[in-house]
Design an enzyme around this catalytic site. Structure first.
Site, PDB file in Angstrom:
ATOM      1  N   LYS A  31     -23.767  -8.368 -29.301  1.00 65.61           N
ATOM      2  CA  LYS A  31     -23.219  -7.986 -30.802  1.00 65.61           C
ATOM      3  C   LYS A  31     -21.899  -8.297 -30.383  1.00 65.61           C
ATOM      4  O   LYS A  31     -21.204  -8.472 -31.932  1.00 65.61           O
ATOM      5  CB  LYS A  31     -23.637  -6.536 -30.582  1.00 65.61           C
ATOM      6  CG  LYS A  31     -25.339  -6.142 -30.859  1.00 65.61           C
ATOM      7  CD  LYS A  31     -25.894  -4.646 -30.858  1.00 65.61           C
ATOM      8  CE  LYS A  31     -24.879  -3.769 -29.821  1.00 65.61           C
ATOM      9  NZ  LYS A  31     -25.454  -3.478 -28.410  1.00 65.61           N
ATOM     10  N   THR A  32     -20.772  -7.320 -29.581  1.00 64.21           N
ATOM     11  CA  THR A  32     -19.425  -7.660 -29.561  1.00 64.21           C
ATOM     12  C   THR A  32     -18.512  -8.529 -29.935  1.00 64.21           C
ATOM     13  O   THR A  32     -18.095  -9.386 -30.844  1.00 64.21           O
ATOM     14  CB  THR A  32     -18.878  -7.294 -28.531  1.00 64.21           C
ATOM     15  OG1 THR A  32     -19.135  -5.955 -28.335  1.00 64.21           O
ATOM     16  CG2 THR A  32     -17.154  -6.464 -28.568  1.00 64.21           C
ATOM     17  N   ASP A 215     -17.630  -2.669 -35.179  1.00 63.98           N
ATOM     18  CA  ASP A 215     -18.332  -2.592 -33.829  1.00 63.98           C
ATOM     19  C   ASP A 215     -18.410  -1.092 -33.412  1.00 63.98           C
ATOM     20  O   ASP A 215     -18.645  -0.261 -33.766  1.00 63.98           O
ATOM     21  CB  ASP A 215     -17.968  -2.818 -32.754  1.00 63.98           C
ATOM     22  CG  ASP A 215     -18.395  -3.570 -31.597  1.00 63.98           C
ATOM     23  OD1 ASP A 215     -19.783  -3.470 -32.000  1.00 63.98           O
ATOM     24  OD2 ASP A 215     -17.796  -3.948 -30.973  1.00 63.98           O
ATOM     25  N   GLU A 216     -19.996  -0.919 -32.705  1.00 65.38           N
ATOM     26  CA  GLU A 216     -20.705   0.088 -33.092  1.00 65.38           C
ATOM     27  C   GLU A 216     -20.695   1.209 -33.946  1.00 65.38           C
ATOM     28  O   GLU A 216     -20.286   2.466 -33.975  1.00 65.38           O
ATOM     29  CB  GLU A 216     -19.126   1.184 -31.760  1.00 65.38           C
ATOM     30  CG  GLU A 216     -18.834   0.386 -30.119  1.00 65.38           C
ATOM     31  CD  GLU A 216     -20.571   0.304 -29.231  1.00 65.38           C
ATOM     32  OE1 GLU A 216     -21.059   0.869 -29.153  1.00 65.38           O
ATOM     33  OE2 GLU A 216     -19.791  -0.310 -27.733  1.00 65.38           O
ATOM     34  N   GLN A 246     -27.656   3.970 -28.540  1.00 70.16           N
ATOM     35  CA  GLN A 246     -26.500   3.671 -27.428  1.00 70.16           C
ATOM     36  C   GLN A 246     -25.498   4.298 -28.555  1.00 70.16           C
ATOM     37  O   GLN A 246     -24.588   4.891 -28.389  1.00 70.16           O
ATOM     38  CB  GLN A 246     -25.932   3.102 -27.434  1.00 70.16           C
ATOM     39  CG  GLN A 246     -26.926   1.854 -25.858  1.00 70.16           C
ATOM     40  CD  GLN A 246     -26.043   0.278 -25.889  1.00 70.16           C
ATOM     41  OE1 GLN A 246     -24.594   0.849 -24.935  1.00 70.16           O
ATOM     42  NE2 GLN A 246     -25.618  -0.905 -26.552  1.00 70.16           N
ATOM     43  N   ARG A 601     -24.554  -0.751 -18.283  1.00 69.68           N
ATOM     44  CA  ARG A 601     -22.861  -1.611 -17.562  1.00 69.68           C
ATOM     45  C   ARG A 601     -22.901  -2.181 -16.934  1.00 69.68           C
ATOM     46  O   ARG A 601     -21.941  -3.447 -16.543  1.00 69.68           O
ATOM     47  CB  ARG A 601     -21.801  -0.716 -17.962  1.00 69.68           C
ATOM     48  CG  ARG A 601     -21.381   0.662 -18.982  1.00 69.68           C
ATOM     49  CD  ARG A 601     -21.554   0.241 -20.049  1.00 69.68           C
ATOM     50  NE  ARG A 601     -22.078   0.042 -21.084  1.00 69.68           N
ATOM     51  CZ  ARG A 601     -22.686  -0.703 -21.967  1.00 69.68           C
ATOM     52  NH1 ARG A 601     -21.841  -1.329 -22.015  1.00 69.68           N
ATOM     53  NH2 ARG A 601     -23.248  -1.314 -22.867  1.00 69.68           N
TER      54      ARG A 601
HETATM   55  P1  ATP Z   1     -22.656  -3.557 -25.542  1.00 74.68           P
HETATM   56  O1  ATP Z   1     -23.984  -3.261 -26.776  1.00 74.68           O
HETATM   57  O2  ATP Z   1     -22.992  -2.588 -24.142  1.00 74.68           O
HETATM   58  O3  ATP Z   1     -21.531  -2.916 -26.477  1.00 74.68           O
HETATM   59  P2  ATP Z   1     -22.958  -5.889 -26.297  1.00 74.68           P
HETATM   60  O4  ATP Z   1     -24.155  -6.036 -27.615  1.00 74.68           O
HETATM   61  O5  ATP Z   1     -21.689  -6.165 -27.224  1.00 74.68           O
HETATM   62  O6  ATP Z   1     -23.197  -5.115 -25.495  1.00 74.68           O
HETATM   63  P3  ATP Z   1     -21.548  -8.708 -25.515  1.00 74.68           P
HETATM   64  O7  ATP Z   1     -20.467  -6.997 -24.408  1.00 74.68           O
HETATM   65  O8  ATP Z   1     -20.924  -8.648 -26.696  1.00 74.68           O
HETATM   66  O9  ATP Z   1     -22.672  -7.305 -25.434  1.00 74.68           O
HETATM   67  O10 ATP Z   1     -22.289  -9.207 -24.510  1.00 74.68           O
HETATM   68  C1  ATP Z   1     -22.858  -8.838 -23.015  1.00 74.68           C
HETATM   69  C2  ATP Z   1     -22.444 -10.660 -22.562  1.00 74.68           C
HETATM   70  O11 ATP Z   1     -22.761 -11.001 -22.659  1.00 74.68           O
HETATM   71  C3  ATP Z   1     -20.889 -10.512 -22.207  1.00 74.68           C
HETATM   72  O12 ATP Z   1     -19.853 -11.127 -20.767  1.00 74.68           O
HETATM   73  C4  ATP Z   1     -20.904 -11.387 -23.413  1.00 74.68           C
HETATM   74  O13 ATP Z   1     -20.296 -13.098 -22.952  1.00 74.68           O
HETATM   75  C5  ATP Z   1     -21.747 -12.544 -22.616  1.00 74.68           C
HETATM   76  N1  ATP Z   1     -23.000 -13.023 -23.394  1.00 74.68           N
HETATM   77  C6  ATP Z   1     -23.204 -12.401 -25.015  1.00 74.68           C
HETATM   78  N2  ATP Z   1     -23.929 -13.216 -25.742  1.00 74.68           N
HETATM   79  C7  ATP Z   1     -23.792 -14.943 -25.274  1.00 74.68           C
HETATM   80  C8  ATP Z   1     -24.337 -16.743 -25.271  1.00 74.68           C
HETATM   81  N3  ATP Z   1     -24.504 -16.914 -26.333  1.00 74.68           N
HETATM   82  N4  ATP Z   1     -24.531 -16.859 -24.381  1.00 74.68           N
HETATM   83  C9  ATP Z   1     -23.695 -16.438 -22.782  1.00 74.68           C
HETATM   84  N5  ATP Z   1     -23.309 -15.687 -22.998  1.00 74.68           N
HETATM   85  C10 ATP Z   1     -23.398 -14.271 -24.230  1.00 74.68           C
HETATM   86 MG    MG Z   2     -20.296  -3.930 -27.594  1.00 75.67          MG
END
Ligand code: ATP
Ligand code: MG
Length: 671
Positions: A31-32, A215-216, A246, A601
């Site tokens: 997402k981020t 975000d969040e 979350q 995490r």
């Molecule tokens: P959270 O809910 O914990 O905030 P999130 O959904 O925001 O998590 P991110 O932090 O954006 O997730 O991504 C998690 C990990 O996966 C990061 O290390 C990111 O670089 C990697 N990632 C995300 N999308 C891809 C992708 N399409 N290919 C490879 N790696 C990815």
């Molecule tokens: Mg995130």
């Protein structure tokens, strides 16, 4: 721009710009990453950097996002997109527009502690003790977040205490106005009020911020949502990403229901789900999914990982708290060495701030560098609070909490009775303490010497105001410390030479912080720099420096959005996680989300540790492993001697009753 490093739904989310977009997805699904890539995408589509605004939950997250988005080689904040927290955005709006709300320039921002001091002064009749003060502050904060004014709060009061809180709320608001001060909630609430009342101002900001990303999103409060809604009402672009599983800030007014509100308020909303988790190995993800399946959900989600199963999750039962801490420390050493892991990729997460001490000690004993984040330690130090109070009073002479803090620091022989007389006079005149200092009527209330001392103090503040206008913030701060002979004061009042030197170092650190802050802004004056500094101290006093090569220690709340190779979820015990205040099903569900955040995490290593006994309130108490441990898939756990020792709810209740009886006996109140 190619979007090859995104999967198809992520790409769809990035490219969706003619409709509002909600990305609803579990932890670690990118997402981020969508937000970061979308900022770049928008710029490529012709948005100017200033028109794009991304909101994150903490300053730390904002800084990380800024680094990811800044084109290499560029420095400074003027040229990039706005990436900030809600509160910093609110502050930015108020710095330009607060005049419309009757505020004067140089308004102060009060942190929670200041707000409590302020309430304490008002509350002596109604709500005497510290516990009630804190409750009052929380209650008032909730009212403000929900746009309930003092009159409405009074009308809806549920009992006598609530009615007292509502009266206090009314006085508190008047006091803030008199001090030309705002609290944390006002940074969101006031812009909303302004936007509702002044269409022209709203239009100006709608024109300025053409695209908003959040975000969040699950942790937005009612007032934050309202700010988003107002800004985007005219068809401005909006992308929000979040995960209802979350949501961990209900206690601070977060409303995961805001996800549903979006569907109502933006009928053409595009909803995108992401289901691939890129962060964690299979077992960790399975454990997280298992755990969270015990909660009710707003929306159903599936998460899968293409990574292999990975190592089992380790369960580490320990004799007591010290044993737990030292075993974690030893384990970290072994892992870091064996897997050549940088220390900053390892984290110890815990439920409450105070828990860090025992882990800190163990890490120190083993000479392992560590960094505690999220705590307020730096800004809670007295030397930092003192100097900040001087800076605040210089910018805003009506800042009563700041004045009370330093009127006699360093010592000026201004005693409590003089201050009481001043406060009484100021209250009668409905003026701030600072304004009352200059009034002739005050002279009749005080003996001549006391009055003269106050006048000398007032002159000092006036001189400081002039000096602040002639220098940049960092120079002013350095000269202020010299002018006050503040280091000598530290020598006189510190317990030891060592303490005094530590305090010197903190002052140097403060000065260089101010230097860093002003380097990234166009306006280097004290007023502009200070408001950002106070905001940092409120939100997270994270070291703005590069992250050190050190093990990361933080609360589960502070770990949201971050990721680490190895995670130690320490103190995985009932009464600790879930927290002993969390009794009903709603509270337990929030604690479970907190555990879910912690587990997710971890990338490749997760250790859940608990102590069988712990020193609490000076007494050795026996502890049970967290009830959440039994909600994890047993086949993925290693070291699970815990199953046998599980207590049933009945047994637990029996034991609690017995403990309670012991306690009563001890206090001599047994019947
Ligand atoms: P959270 O809910 O914990 O905030 P999130 O959904 O925001 O998590 P991110 O932090 O954006 O997730 O991504 C998690 C990990 O996966 C990061 O290390 C990111 O670089 C990697 N990632 C995300 N999308 C891809 C992708 N399409 N290919 C490879 N790696 C990815
Ligand atoms: Mg995130």
């Amino acid at each position: 721009m190619k979007l090859q490093d995104l999967n198809p739904p992520q790409r769809r989310a990035v490219q969706c710009i003619d409709r509002p977009c909600l990305v609803l997805a579990g932890a670690g699904s990118g997402k981020t990453r969508v937000i970061a890539r979308k900022i770049a995408w928008l710029l490529e589509q012709g948005y100017r950097p200033g028109q794009v605004c991304a909101l994150t939950f903490t300053n730390k997250a904002a800084r990380e996002m800024q680094q990811r988005c800044r084109p290499p080689g560029r420095k400074g904040s003027g040229s990039g997109p706005r990436i900030s927290t809600f509160h910093t955005l609110g502050l930015g709006i108020l710095q330009r527009e607060a005049g419309h709300l009757g505020y004067r320039r140089g308004f102060s921002i009060m942190d929670a502690r200041d707000a409590e001091t302020c309430l304490g002064q008002l509350a002596w009749r109604e709500v005497a003790d510290a516990d009630n003060l804190r409750r009052a502050r929380h209650r008032i904060s909730r009212w403000k977040n929900d746009f309930i004014d003092p009159a409405a709060a009074a009308a809806a009061a549920e009992d006598d205490l609530d009615a007292a809180f509502a009266r206090l709320y009314a006085e508190y608001q008047q006091q803030l106005q008199a001090c030309n001060a705002m609290d944390f909630d006002d940074l969101i609430g006031l812009p909303v009020r302004l936007f509702r009342a002044e269409t022209e101002v709203l239009h100006r900001w709608q024109n300025r911020i053409r695209y908003l990303l959040v975000d969040e999103y699950q942790d937005t409060s009612t007032s934050q949502y309202e700010l988003i809604r107002l800004l985007c009402r005219a068809g401005n672009g909006l992308t929000v990403v979040g995960d209802d599983d979350q949501s961990i800030y209900a206690w601070r007014g977060a409303r995961p229901e805001n996800i549903r509100l979006l569907l109502d308020d933006f009928p053409d909303l595009e909803v995108i789900k992401l289901e691939q988790n890129y962060r964690s190995s299979g077992r960790i993800l399975r454990a997280a999914n298992h755990l969270i399946a015990n909660n009710d959900h707003l929306f159903d989600k599936q998460l899968w990982s293409a990574r292999g199963d990975g190592d089992p999750i380790r369960v580490m039962p320990c004799r007591n708290g010290d044993d737990e801490a030292s075993r974690i420390a030893v384990d970290i050493l072994a892992r870091a060495m064996h897997e050549a892991l940088p220390l900053r990729r390892i984290a110890i997460l815990y439920r409450s701030n105070f828990q860090s001490r025992v882990y800190e000690k163990a890490l120190r004993d083993h000479s392992i560098p560590y960094q505690v984040s999220g705590g307020q330690a730096f800004f809670e130090r007295r030397e930092i609070k003192d100097i900040l109070a001087y800076l605040r009073l210089t910018v805003n002479p009506d800042d009563d909490p700041a004045l009370l803090r330093i009127v006699n620091t360093p010592r000026r022989e201004i005693g409590a009775s003089t201050i009481r007389a001043l406060a009484g006079y100021a209250a009668e005149r409905h003026r701030s303490l600072g304004a009352a200092l200059g009034e002739i009527g005050l002279r009749e209330r005080l003996d001549r010497r006391a009055w003269l001392r106050l006048q000398t103090f007032a002159e000092l503040i006036a001189e400081l105001r002039i000096a602040a206008g002639q220098a940049d913030a960092m120079t002013f701060c350095r000269e202020l410390i010299a002018h006050l002979d503040y280091r000598e004061w530290l020598d006189e009042t510190s317990g030891s030479r060592k303490q005094a030197e530590a305090a010197y170092e903190n002052l140097d650190e403060l000065i260089s912080w101010i230097g860093n802050l002003q380097a990234s802004r166009d306006d280097t004056g004290l007023e502009a720099t200070l408001s950002h500094l106070s905001l940092m101290s409120i939100l997270d006093s994270q070291n703005a420096k590069q992250e050190q090569e050190a093990v990361q220690l933080m609360t589960l709340h502070a770990s949201k959005g971050l990721e680490f190779a190895k995670v130690y979820l320490a103190g995985f015990e009932d009464d600790c996680l879930p927290h002993h205040h969390s009794r009903d099903a709603v509270a337990i569900a929030e604690e479970r989300r907190l555990a879910y955040v912690g587990i997710t995490r971890a990338e490749s290593g997760l250790t859940l540790s608990y102590a069988k006994t712990r020193q609490r309130y000076g007494e050795l108490q026996s502890c049970d492993p967290s009830r959440f441990l039994y909600e994890l898939p047993e086949a993925d756990l290693d070291g699970a001697e815990h199953t046998a020792s599980r207590l049933s709810d009945d047994e637990r209740e029996q034991r609690d009753l017995a403990r309670f009886a012991d306690l009563k006996a001890l206090l001599g109140t047994a019947d």
